[in-house]
Design an enzyme around this catalytic site. Sequence first.
Site, short mmCIF file in Angstrom:
data_model
loop_
_atom_site.label_atom_id
_atom_site.label_comp_id
_atom_site.label_asym_id
_atom_site.label_seq_id
_atom_site.Cartn_x
_atom_site.Cartn_y
_atom_site.Cartn_z
N GLY A 1 4.82 3.50 7.60
CA GLY A 1 4.88 4.13 9.15
C GLY A 1 4.91 2.36 10.02
O GLY A 1 5.75 1.81 10.64
N GLY B 1 4.15 9.64 4.12
CA GLY B 1 2.87 10.12 3.39
C GLY B 1 3.45 10.51 1.96
O GLY B 1 2.80 9.73 0.42
N ARG C 1 15.58 8.34 12.54
CA ARG C 1 16.21 9.13 12.00
C ARG C 1 17.93 10.40 11.94
O ARG C 1 18.20 10.74 11.11
CB ARG C 1 14.52 10.80 11.88
N LYS D 1 -7.75 -0.45 4.73
CA LYS D 1 -8.56 -0.53 3.84
C LYS D 1 -8.64 -0.80 2.65
O LYS D 1 -6.67 0.19 1.63
CB LYS D 1 -9.76 1.03 4.35
P1 AMP Z 1 -2.40 0.99 6.93
O1 AMP Z 1 -2.28 1.88 8.26
O2 AMP Z 1 -3.59 1.07 5.47
O3 AMP Z 1 -1.28 0.02 6.34
O4 AMP Z 1 -3.38 -0.23 7.55
C1 AMP Z 1 -2.69 -0.16 8.70
C2 AMP Z 1 -3.43 -2.21 9.60
O5 AMP Z 1 -4.39 -2.78 9.37
C3 AMP Z 1 -2.48 -2.03 10.51
O6 AMP Z 1 -2.89 -1.64 11.92
C4 AMP Z 1 -3.21 -3.56 10.59
O7 AMP Z 1 -3.11 -4.57 12.32
C5 AMP Z 1 -4.82 -3.42 10.56
N1 AMP Z 1 -4.79 -4.64 9.46
C6 AMP Z 1 -4.03 -5.39 8.77
N2 AMP Z 1 -4.89 -6.50 7.99
C7 AMP Z 1 -6.11 -6.81 9.29
C8 AMP Z 1 -7.55 -7.08 8.92
N3 AMP Z 1 -7.51 -8.77 8.75
N4 AMP Z 1 -8.15 -6.86 9.87
C9 AMP Z 1 -7.78 -5.98 10.46
N5 AMP Z 1 -7.07 -5.12 9.97
C10 AMP Z 1 -6.46 -5.48 9.87
#
Ligand code: AMP
Length: 399
Positions: A356, A379, A39, A199
């Site tokens: 991130g 964010g 940054r 999720k």
């Molecule tokens: P997010 O912050 O929602 O973008 O999620 C990112 C996180 O999702 C990363 O730490 C990945 O390790 C996790 N992730 C991605 N695919 C999977 C999966 N199939 N099972 C468990 N964790 C996952």
Amino acid sequence: MNLDKLKPIASADVRGKRVIVRADLNVPVSGGKVSDVTRLTRLIPGLKDLASRGAKVIVISHFGRPKGRDPKDSLKPVADMLASLAGMPIAFADDCVGDAVTAAIANLPAGGIIVLENTRFHTGEEVNRPRFTEALAALGDIYVNDAFSAAHRAHSSTEGIAHLLPAYAGPLMMGEINALKLALEAPKRPTVAVVGGAKVSTKIPVLTNLLAKVDKLIIGGGMANTFLQAQGIDVGKSLAEPDHHETARAIMAEAKAKGREIVLPVDAVIAREFKAGAASSVVDVAAVPADAMILDVGPKSVAHLAKVIEGCHTLLWNGPLGAFEIAPFGEGTFALAKQAARMTKAGQLVSVAGGGDTVAALNAAGVTEQFTYVSTAGGAFLEWLEGRELPGVAALTHG
Ligand code: AMP
């Protein structure tokens, strides 16, 4: 919000003016040392440009989440690192409002740069309290917001102050907005979005807004498991959110109604343990054993997703396709990222990515530099993808 009303600071007369630059100096620090300077190195050319055009440059920023003044959240080490990277002296004031700061700015020569202490040492900052905003604004003649990553907050230094001074967008802010315009507002079609991550529940507004804007939507990562499960596929012990089956089905139905294509994985890399080097194998998504979990997309999926991207001219990416931090479950993400990078380099694709984890995954794949634009805003980037108006950007379009 009319983005055409943004005024770039590049076209303003700043000679002899006190120019307040809202930067994002909220960089990772460990043991009193800045551990990632990305940054700061991005910020420096804009600050030097203002200095060379004869402005007195006053840099303000938040840092961490202090409750009042707390030495551990001082911006002093960050200001020191900024000076060292810029290769020029940069002054520091140990407050961001008040008589001593006013005097330090008065003593600053034209072409000088000063960093002020953490705006969050004052409770007025986060509540956008008019008295604090006025005290900040009194320090300058012109306000520049160069912190897109903080623009989703309506704080004094990001929003309130823009109503009290002539307000401009800095070069990083302009770069970020131009990239998002290129990918979302006026893209070269067909467009594809890759949305991955853990999720569904955290990305419902992103999925809904993107469905209205893109032609194809690739869903990967843990969130794809919920979509598969909602269609009656047994995903074993995979991360999934049964509470969101209805959400997933509604999103699929909306896609169908709008004529958009949702692309889900067809095979998966599975393991029985969520740890580096765990024994893994590849199966079709319909054949995941009850005691296994999906940790990445499989090679058939990668080949299919690559084909989907090949047929598009614009790509927007947020979220990894698998648990990329743990080898070998990053391979799907890395392979698709490399494909997007190759197409971008060949002039076939505009590729914009952000968030991130996405930045970390692209860095791990070694392709960050080859994408058209990679946003380090977390964010704010997500809120833009959700179609929300960012108060810090909107405030620059008034007047
Ligand atoms: P997010 O912050 O929602 O973008 O999620 C990112 C996180 O999702 C990363 O730490 C990945 O390790 C996790 N992730 C991605 N695919 C999977 C999966 N199939 N099972 C468990 N964790 C996952």
